[in-house]
Each structure stands twice: as structure tokens, then as C-alpha cells.
Design an enzyme around this catalytic site. Structure first.
Site, PDB file in Angstrom:
ATOM      1  N   LYS A 253      39.843  50.134  47.232  1.00 46.61           N
ATOM      2  CA  LYS A 253      40.192  48.791  47.419  1.00 46.61           C
ATOM      3  C   LYS A 253      41.032  49.024  48.649  1.00 46.61           C
ATOM      4  CE  LYS A 253      37.749  47.588  42.772  1.00 46.61           C
ATOM      5  NZ  LYS A 253      38.181  47.034  41.721  1.00 46.61           N
TER       6      LYS A 253
ATOM      7  N   GLN B 236      43.261  45.166  37.408  1.00 46.52           N
ATOM      8  CA  GLN B 236      42.823  46.465  36.911  1.00 46.52           C
ATOM      9  C   GLN B 236      41.981  46.372  35.607  1.00 46.52           C
ATOM     10  OE1 GLN B 236      39.877  47.620  39.750  1.00 46.52           O
ATOM     11  NE2 GLN B 236      39.250  48.800  38.450  1.00 46.52           N
TER      12      GLN B 236
ATOM     13  N   ASP C  27      39.709  37.727  41.037  1.00 46.65           N
ATOM     14  CA  ASP C  27      38.071  38.286  40.295  1.00 46.65           C
ATOM     15  C   ASP C  27      37.201  37.437  39.590  1.00 46.65           C
ATOM     16  OD1 ASP C  27      35.950  39.470  40.360  1.00 46.65           O
ATOM     17  OD2 ASP C  27      36.815  40.749  38.883  1.00 46.65           O
TER      18      ASP C  27
END
Ligand code: NAP
Length: 290
Positions: free
Chosen positions: A52, A96, A119
Site C-alpha cells: 500500500k 490493518q 476502508d
């Protein structure tokens, strides 16, 4: 033989569009910035975070990574999140997954400000998705839908079967497919007659995390298979990453299939950058449509 849906190439195209937006923002003096919180020593998470970071750099997006140890407390994670929520230079925050066992992902992710939720996993953003008015949508489901649309432009009325009901993949994906007017069935470890139900799917998405789970007998002729699973295997000392589907066997029946690697994976990372740019635009009050 099934068409292989090239997630890597499709993600590269999407990234080129994202880069155009980043360049436009830069001319306005804005640099999108994503902060990533990685808690614990999970080796796979470290690889994903580093991918990422690399993609962000190649697109001109600023990224900062906060690595916390396995013994991080809920309070420490909350303090860092609060700090990033209040940092005016940060537009997007990612937590994460997975987290170490002492922390609850659902609880920790909800501390992210919804307007910085990279997200789309806070209750507000999930609620918007579930009410049919999505704003920030989880990255993997967005990637799955995009890949699907490259081979099935109109998916309304099709039967989509999603195996897996996690917060990050199965649940939001089912909702996204429902919003796109599919008839959706969600299967999980308590489901019965999985094989028969899968065989009635026009679209079969597997997010189980078990190698060779989807065999030939699960697939209707002409179905599209999107394989979200990532499984690390080792045969005779050779390490390999494979999906949930028995690729060669199901390829002879399906009309199209995503490979692993280079299927859903690159799309997930690309959509994280897409969400980051969208969040930056909103926070900075700029309209740049994709
Ligand atoms: P997860 O939280 O472990 O969820 C797995 C799901 O599979 C659960 O809902 C579970 O059911 C279901 N399941 C397990 N065994 C089953 C069985 N025998 N029959 C039917 N359902 C079964 O995993 P996740 O985070 O959703 O990830 C799933 C896979 O996708 C993993 O391999 C992960 O690495 C991969 N992944 C890939 C990407 C990408 O970008 N490519 C992104 C995220 C995840 P229960 O709910 O009943 O336990």
C-alpha cells in the site's frame, strides 16, 4: 476455457485515473495523505502495508505507517486513532486487519472518524451502504464489483452467491451486490447444501480462505467466479499463493474467473487509494469526479 480476469491490468488502469486526480489536487496545493495503523507482528499484514505504501508513493499520495506491537492496549490504539483523527494533514486512516487477539477489530475501527474512514468500515459508512446510499465503501468489495463488471456489464437479476460473511469482505459485498439488483445468497460455515446453492450461482464469490474449496461440482456452466481467497501453500519446499478455487478444474466450466495472485488483490489496494483521494476531496471541499 474461462476468460481470465486480469486484476493487475485492470487495477493499473484504475490507478492511472487516480493519478490524474492526484495531479489535479496537487495543482490546488493538496496532497492526499493516508495514515495506516498496523498492530502486531502478522507477516502478511506487513507485506500488505508495504504494498500500500509503494502504490501510494507511485501515485503521489502521502502515506505514513504506524507500527504498534503485539501487546498494544485498546487505549493506546484509541489514542493513536484520536491523534490521526485530529491531524489536519491526514485525510484517510486505515486500520490493518487482523488485530492481535486482545483487540476487537469492530470496536477499534469504529474510533476512526467516518469522514477519514479509508476502508468504509465504521458503522456510519456501513449503515449508508446498507441503506442503499453508499459513500465510502470497503475496498475489497469495490474491487470485486469492478472486476465483475468487466465481464458482466448488467448484473441486475443475476443470482450472486457470496461465501463468507466477514465485516471486511462478505457482508459489505453482499450489500453492494444487492444494491446492484442481484439476488444475493450469503453462505458461511453453518450453511447447508453449499455445493448445490453454489451450482445455482451466476456469480460465485469465494471469500473463505481455504485452498481448493471451490471444486468443479460447485460451478454452474457459464458462471463468473471471483476468488477473493489468499492461501499460502508449500509443496516440496515450493511456496505458492493460491485462491479458494481449484483453478484448472473450474476454468473448464466457468465463463470467467479471477486468478490468485493478480486478481482481487491489486484491486483492493487500488481502491484504497481511490477512497483516499475521495476523502481528501471531501475534506478539502474539492469536486473531482471519477
Ligand atoms: P474470515 O473473516 O476468516 O471469514 C471467512 C468466512 O468464510 C467466514 O464467514 C466463515 O464462516 C466462512 N467459512 C469458513 N469455512 C467455511 C466453510 N467450510 N464453508 C462455508 N463458509 C466457510 O476471512 P476474510 O477476512 O473475509 O477473508 C477471506 C479470505 O479472503 C482470506 O483468504 C483472506 O486472506 C482473503 N482476503 C483477500 C483480500 C484481497 O484483497 N484479495 C482481501 C481480504 C481478504 P463463519 O462466519 O461462519 O465463520
Amino acid at each position: 476455457m474461462a476468460t481470465i480476469i486480469d486484476g493487475k491490468a485492470i487495477a493499473e488502469k484504475l490507478c492511472a485515473q487516480i493519478k490524474e486526480k492526484v495531479d489535479k489536487l496537487r495543482k490546488l496545493g493538496i496532497r492526499p495523505h493516508i495514515a495506516m495503523i498496523n498492530i502486531g507482528e502478522n507477516p502478511a499484514s506487513k507485506i500488505y502495508v508495504s504494498k500500500k505504501e509503494k502504490l501510494a508513493a507511485s501515485l503521489g499520495i502521502v502515506s505514513s505507517v504506524y507500527n504498534l506491537g503485539d501487546n498494544t492496549t485498546e487505549e493506546e490504539a484509541a489514542n493513536l486513532t484520536e491523534c490521526l483523527n485530529n491531524d489536519k494533514t491526514v485525510h484517510a486512516v486505515l486500520l490493518q486487519s487482523p488485530l492481535p487477539k486482545n483487540l476487537q477489530f469492530g470496536k477499534s475501527v469504529n474510533l476512526i472518524r467516518p469522514d477519514k474512514d479509508a476502508d468504509g468500515l465504521t458503522l456510519l459508512n456501513l449503515g449508508k451502504l446498507f441503506s442503499g446510499e453508499p459513500e465510502i465503501v470497503p475496498c475489497t468489495p469495490l474491487g470485486v464489483l469492478h472486476l465483475l463488471r468487466t465481464v458482466r456489464r448488467n448484473i441486475a437479476g443475476l443470482h450472486a452467491v457470496v461465501i463468507g460473511r466477514s465485516l471486511i469482505v462478505g457482508r459489505p459485498l453482499a450489500q453492494l451486490l444487492l444494491n446492484a439488483n442481484c439476488s444475493v445468497t450469503v453462505l458461511h460455515s453453518y450453511s447447508e447444501n453449499i455445493r448445490e446453492i453454489c451450482r445455482s450461482a451466476d456469480i460465485l464469490v469465494s471469500a473463505v480462505g481455504r485452498p481448493l474449496f471451490i471444486g468443479k461440482e460447485f460451478v454452474k456452466r457459464g458462471a463468473v467466479i471471483i476468488d477473493v481467497g489468499i492461501n499460502r501453500t508449500e509443496t516440496n519446499g515450493v511456496k505458492k499463493i493460491i485462491g479458494d478455487a481449484d483453478f484448472d478444474a473450474v476454468s473448464s466450466i466457468a465463463e470467467a474467473i479471477t486468478p490468485v495472485p493478480n486478481g482481487v488483490g491489486p484491486m483492493t489496494v487500488a481502491y484504497l487509494m481511490y477512497n483516499t483521494v475521495n476523502l481528501a476531496c471531501r475534506i478539502e471541499g474539492v469536486t473531482l469526479n471519477f
